[in-house]
Structure formats: C-alpha cells, structure tokens
Design a protein around this motif. Structure first.
Motif, short mmCIF file in Angstrom:
data_model
loop_
_atom_site.label_atom_id
_atom_site.label_comp_id
_atom_site.label_asym_id
_atom_site.label_seq_id
_atom_site.Cartn_x
_atom_site.Cartn_y
_atom_site.Cartn_z
N ASN A 121 0.85 -1.17 0.00
CA ASN A 121 0.00 0.00 0.00
C ASN A 121 0.89 1.23 0.00
O ASN A 121 1.93 1.25 0.67
CB ASN A 121 -0.89 -0.02 1.24
N ASP B 262 -9.71 6.86 9.06
CA ASP B 262 -10.74 7.79 8.60
C ASP B 262 -11.80 8.02 9.67
O ASP B 262 -12.24 9.16 9.90
CB ASP B 262 -11.41 7.27 7.31
N THR C 234 -3.17 -1.21 5.71
CA THR C 234 -4.16 -2.08 5.07
C THR C 234 -5.46 -1.29 4.90
O THR C 234 -5.63 -0.22 5.52
CB THR C 234 -4.42 -3.34 5.92
N SER C 235 -6.38 -1.81 4.12
CA SER C 235 -7.65 -1.10 3.90
C SER C 235 -8.44 -0.97 5.20
O SER C 235 -9.08 0.05 5.45
CB SER C 235 -8.48 -1.80 2.82
N THR C 236 -8.38 -1.96 6.07
CA THR C 236 -9.07 -1.88 7.35
C THR C 236 -8.46 -0.79 8.22
O THR C 236 -9.19 -0.02 8.87
CB THR C 236 -8.98 -3.25 8.08
N GLU C 237 -7.13 -0.72 8.24
CA GLU C 237 -6.46 0.32 9.03
C GLU C 237 -6.80 1.72 8.50
O GLU C 237 -7.01 2.65 9.28
CB GLU C 237 -4.95 0.10 9.03
N LEU C 238 -6.89 1.86 7.16
CA LEU C 238 -7.26 3.15 6.59
C LEU C 238 -8.69 3.55 6.98
O LEU C 238 -8.95 4.72 7.29
CB LEU C 238 -7.12 3.12 5.06
N LYS C 239 -9.61 2.59 7.00
CA LYS C 239 -10.99 2.87 7.42
C LYS C 239 -11.00 3.34 8.88
O LYS C 239 -11.72 4.27 9.24
CB LYS C 239 -11.87 1.64 7.25
#
Length: 168
Positions: free
Chosen positions: A144, A157, A149-154
């Motif tokens: 990335n 946010d 990871t996408s979960t960490e980015l969510k």
C-alpha cells in the motif's frame, strides 16, 4: 616552560580509559617516561611524543597540553604513524597557581604530572568507536502506498472524522 619540564625524565600519570558501558580498558597508572620527541608548539597548545616505560618495553604516547577550545582530536601522528593520545587541559592553570600560592613552575609541574582531573584520552586504539547502525527495514506493509491495510485506513478515517469538531 612546559617543554623544559617534559624534557627531564620522570613519572607521568596515565589516565584511566573506559568504554561506553563503563568497562575499564586502561587502568590509571603512574609510569616512568624516558624522553620526549617531536615537540610542536602552537599559540594555544604544545604537543610531544613521550616514550613511556612499562613492563620492560617502551610505549610511545602522544601528549598535548592545550587551552580550550583548542582541544585536539584523533591519534597523535608522527612520521605517518598513529599513537595513543592524551590531552591535558591547561584552562585552570591560573586558578591552581593562585590557590597554591606557589611558584608558577611548581603549579605547571603539578598540572602536567599529577592532576588526573585535567587529563583525558583524546584517542586510544582500545576504545572502539561503535559502528553506525544500518537503518532498520520498514515494518509497514509494502503493498500500500501509505503502508496501511484497507481496514487500518478505514479506522484512521473514522478516527479523523470523530476528531473534526475537537478543539485543543
């Protein structure tokens, strides 16, 4: 005057040397010296190579008497050879002379030959300088752009959204 004092054989106080973990590398000791060579005089220092006798051998030792901030760095170099190097800080000479109420030669002699607190090692081959540490590889995932990871980015946010109205 210092070079005259050093040109007479006598005893010299070798300072103790410790590594970064305070382990003793060189024991403080009084050693006889036979002579000095290579006397170099500058406006703020005097340097020479002493020939120290220890265990029936002669060990060359660089010595520099200096006034701060003119403290030398590195080994004593003579004819392309590097030697251990001790420095003696002369900054307190006037105080010692005034407080001892003695003659100047005696005060200078005590400073050069007897006072451990004004001398230190400028260089000694036994004191190994730690190798620079290589930078550690990143522990963030490389798949990335930001390393998350996408979960960490969510989650980041959501945290940012909840802090928008927050004031210091």
């Amino acid at each position: 005057m210092a070079s005259e004092l050093l040109n007479k054989p006598g005893n010299f106080l070798i300072p103790g040397l410790y590594d970064s973990q305070y382990r003793l590398l060189v024991k403080e000791a009084v050693r006889p010296y036979e002579a000095v060579e290579t006397v170099e005089k500058g406006p703020e220092h005097l340097s020479c190579l002493m020939l120290i006798r220890h265990k029936e051998q002669i060990h060359p030792l660089g010595l520099t008497l200096y006034f701060p901030p003119d403290r030398p760095i590195g080994p004593f170099k003579d004819s392309g050879t590097e030697y251990p190097h001790v420095g003696i800080n002369l900054d307190t000479l006037h105080v010692i002379w005034a407080s001892a109420k003695s003659n100047f030669t005696e005060a200078l002699y005590n400073l050069i030959f007897a006072m451990p607190e004004v001398r230190d090692w400028i260089y000694h081959p036994k004191k190994v300088v730690p190798e620079p540490v290589c930078p550690q590889p990143s522990i963030l995932p490389a798949n990335n752009l930001y390393g998350f990871t996408s979960t960490e980015l969510k989650n980041l946010d959501a945290l940012a959204w909840s802090l928008r109205g927050w004031k210091k």
